[in-house]
Motif scaffolding. Sequence first.
Motif, PDB file in Angstrom:
ATOM      1  N   ARG A   1     -30.786  42.449 106.130  1.00 59.41           N
ATOM      2  CA  ARG A   1     -29.656  42.713 105.214  1.00 59.41           C
ATOM      3  C   ARG A   1     -29.428  44.211 105.075  1.00 59.41           C
ATOM      4  O   ARG A   1     -28.301  44.681 105.011  1.00 59.41           O
TER       5      ARG A   1
ATOM      6  N   TYR B   1     -27.660  45.568 108.033  1.00 62.39           N
ATOM      7  CA  TYR B   1     -26.240  45.191 107.945  1.00 62.39           C
ATOM      8  C   TYR B   1     -25.497  46.135 106.988  1.00 62.39           C
ATOM      9  O   TYR B   1     -24.441  46.676 107.325  1.00 62.39           O
TER      10      TYR B   1
ATOM     11  N   GLU C   1     -24.829  38.644 102.913  1.00 62.21           N
ATOM     12  CA  GLU C   1     -23.916  39.470 103.729  1.00 62.21           C
ATOM     13  C   GLU C   1     -22.502  39.413 103.166  1.00 62.21           C
ATOM     14  O   GLU C   1     -21.776  40.402 103.188  1.00 62.21           O
TER      15      GLU C   1
END
Length: 411
Positions: free
Chosen positions: A318, A321, A388
């Motif tokens: 995460r 990202y 996300e």
Amino acid sequence: MSTPTPPSVLLGREAMMATYSPPNLAFESGRGVWLHGNDGKDYLDFYSGIAVSAFGHNHPYLVKALQEASEKVWHLSNMFRIPQAERLATRLCEQSFATKVFFTNSGAESNECGLKAIRKYQAVKAEAAGHNCVKNRIIGFSSAFHGRTIATVGAGGNPAHMKGFLMEDEGFDQVPYGDLAALEAAITEQTAGVILEPVQGEGGIRPADEAFFRGVRRLCDEHDILMMVDEVQCGMGRTGKLFAHQWYGVEPDIMSLAKGIGGGFPLGACLANDKAAAAMVFGTHGSTYGGNPLATAIGNAVLDLLSEEGFLESVQSRAAYLQEKLAGLIARYPNVYDSVSGKGLMLGFKCVVPNGDVLVSLRDDHQMLVAKSGDNQVRMLPPLNVTEAEIDTAIDRLAAAAETLLARAEG
Ligand SMILES: *Cc1c(COP(=O)(O)O)cnc(C)c1O
């Protein structure tokens, strides 16, 4: 006789010591990464009460742990054994370098325990050798933050936090963060130990460089002084490992924890290896609340969530990202955003415009909450279980804030 103050004067904000300056905004409820404001709006919480609400708000598993614990014994003091605390201590030791734990209620108290252990270690060593202890000074680093008690303000060395509170010399020295040669030069016959954050938080998000961090360990070994890491903010999974120092492949003697460890319930801990804990014998330290059944029941529940198979790896992905999306934002708005620093989900987003302007526009125009940090950074500390899709929402809001600020600058 003095006239009693009329009660109305003591209502609300005026009754609070003026140490904080919040905007006129409060929150009634929350779920996950969302907070419901008393203005009727929903806010995206990307600072988690400064890395405390590690699993967001109202996490069902933590609520259940709190409810169950609340129906048992809340508090006993440490005059009796506390199985919940013993269990949490055992689990923290199993997953770290440590063999002993002392529980507290805050980060500053966890640091106090560690700083006391450093001095005590040297005092006992000197006594055993039959001489007076001269090793009572502790070295800290520039831009550090260790809390707001007298000792931790001294260790932090921030003049704005120290002014008017400290005597001439409380026994702390300071060298530039990352400068190993300066540390080596600062170590004297009087040095007892070193305290540092593996990833600095308040003074600008700044991870220690690996050679420096390992060098601190080596110097501490060479001089038989103790190495203490303050993981109050960067520990408990924040960087994608349970403890931030685990990225560096060396172990400290002492580690302080708080913030995320209770997921929002006040809890802290000071962990130590045998060497550092040996002098902390019966009667040397204590706390009334520290490690009470309620707090440590919740601490165990937080650790359950952090220990789930693959969870820390998911924090790392995460984080990757989020970092990638932030890099895209910088490319799109180079006149607003400058660079990203940090580790895992402990990120500093350096701004070109004043960071306070970004924070206020995010909050008031786009309902997203972040914190400030040094070096003109906006600090992002989303819950560790952020999705996300929630990160995408955050990126949209950061873009919208950039648009707002650019339009304002033109208009
Ligand atoms: C927040 C913080 C502290 C102080 O914690 P309190 O709970 O406010 O006493 C200490 N060290 C670091 C690195 C922190 O981020």
